[in-house]
Design an enzyme around this catalytic site. Structure first.
Site: not given
Length: 285
Positions: A59, A214, A217, A222
């Site tokens: 990251y 996630f 989503g 979502l």
């Protein structure tokens, strides 16, 4: 914040709502907060009772690295803080287009370099938990056993406390358990993506944490009328309902929602106090 906790790896007590650091860097794509905001988010998360932070040396973008932000914001680390990191196949980047046998992140040398990079950037002598992330392509050409055995050897050297696996199939999970003690599984799972239902249950039966990535989503948030309806009943947001559903789904599910916003962080943590009713759960299922 939910007061519910889980003992990760048999000896690391963590709150069920944690924090994922990926969005602090905008990696692999997307916006990122300013440096001071990122540091404030990390410090506020700990103030709110978060003691499980998910990160990786992967990251990092444009000179902004999640591990270095964590170290600057939180070191010297609280005694109960658990930092979970990962090594293995990259989600995006140079490894993505390589044949499975050439994915450098899964080679013995690549795995050792990954572990050492995490140790160095976090400023610790031992990593609490390291997840082996398997690739997305050519799965039959990239067996799990070799990489996991490499990490097991690094664990025996004292560089790692506990091992986990990420982006794995149910068969790979069962294979992993024959090679090393597994503290957690980190896979894609949310209200709309429930292929892992049997694996969630298998982990629960084995006393192993399941950590969905996630959870609301990811890059495709979502959306559903049923979520809107439940959120309206509780005066909550759709992401809060999605997180509360995961907490209700199984006691071994640990959440690591990520954000670069202080307000959104507060909302995520508050989802731990949202108790869905039997009617809510029936509507969502």
């Amino acid at each position: 914040m939910t007061t519910e906790r889980w003992t990760l790896g048999g000896d690391l007590g963590v709150a069920r709502i944690g924090y994922g650091a990926m969005k602090l860097t905008g990696w692999p794509r997307g916006e990122r907060p300013g440096r001071e905001t990122a540091l404030a988010v990390l410090r506020r998360a700990v103030e709110l009772g978060v003691n499980h932070i998910d990160t990786s040396h992967y990251y990092s973008r444009d000179g902004v690295a999640a591990n270095e932000l964590i170290r600057e914001a939180l070191s010297p680390y609280p005694d109960d803080l658990v930092i979970v990191t990962k090594v293995g196949a990259l989600v995006e980047g140079a490894d993505l287009a390589r044949p499975a046998a050439e994915k450098t992140g899964l080679t013995p040398d690549g795995l050792r370099r990954g572990v050492e990079a995490n140790l160095r950037s976090l400023g610790v002598d031992r990593l609490d938990v390291v997840n082996l992330r398997m690739g997305d392509l050519d799965r039959d050409q990239a067996p799990l056993a070799g990489p996991l055995e490499t990490l097991l050897a690094l664990r025996e050297e004292g560089l790692i406390r506990h091992l986990g696996v990420s982006n794995v199939t149910a068969a790979e999970f069962e294979q992993a358990r024959t090679i090393a003690p597994i503290a957690c599984v980190q896979n894609l799972y949310n209200l709309a993506r429930r292929d892992d239902d049997p694996l969630v249950d298998a982990c629960a039966e084995a006393g192993i944490a399941y950590v969905p990535f996630f959870p609301v989503g990811g890059f495709q948030p979502l959306t559903a009328a049923r979520l809107d309806a439940v959120a309206a009943r509780h005066g909550a947001t759709v992401p809060q309902v999605a997180l509360a559903w995961l907490l209700a789904r199984s006691p071994n599910i640990l959440l690591i929602p990520g954000t670069g916003s202080l307000a959104h962080l507060e909302e995520n943590v508050a989802a731990g106090s949202l108790k869905l009713t039997a009617e809510d759960l029936a509507d969502l299922d």
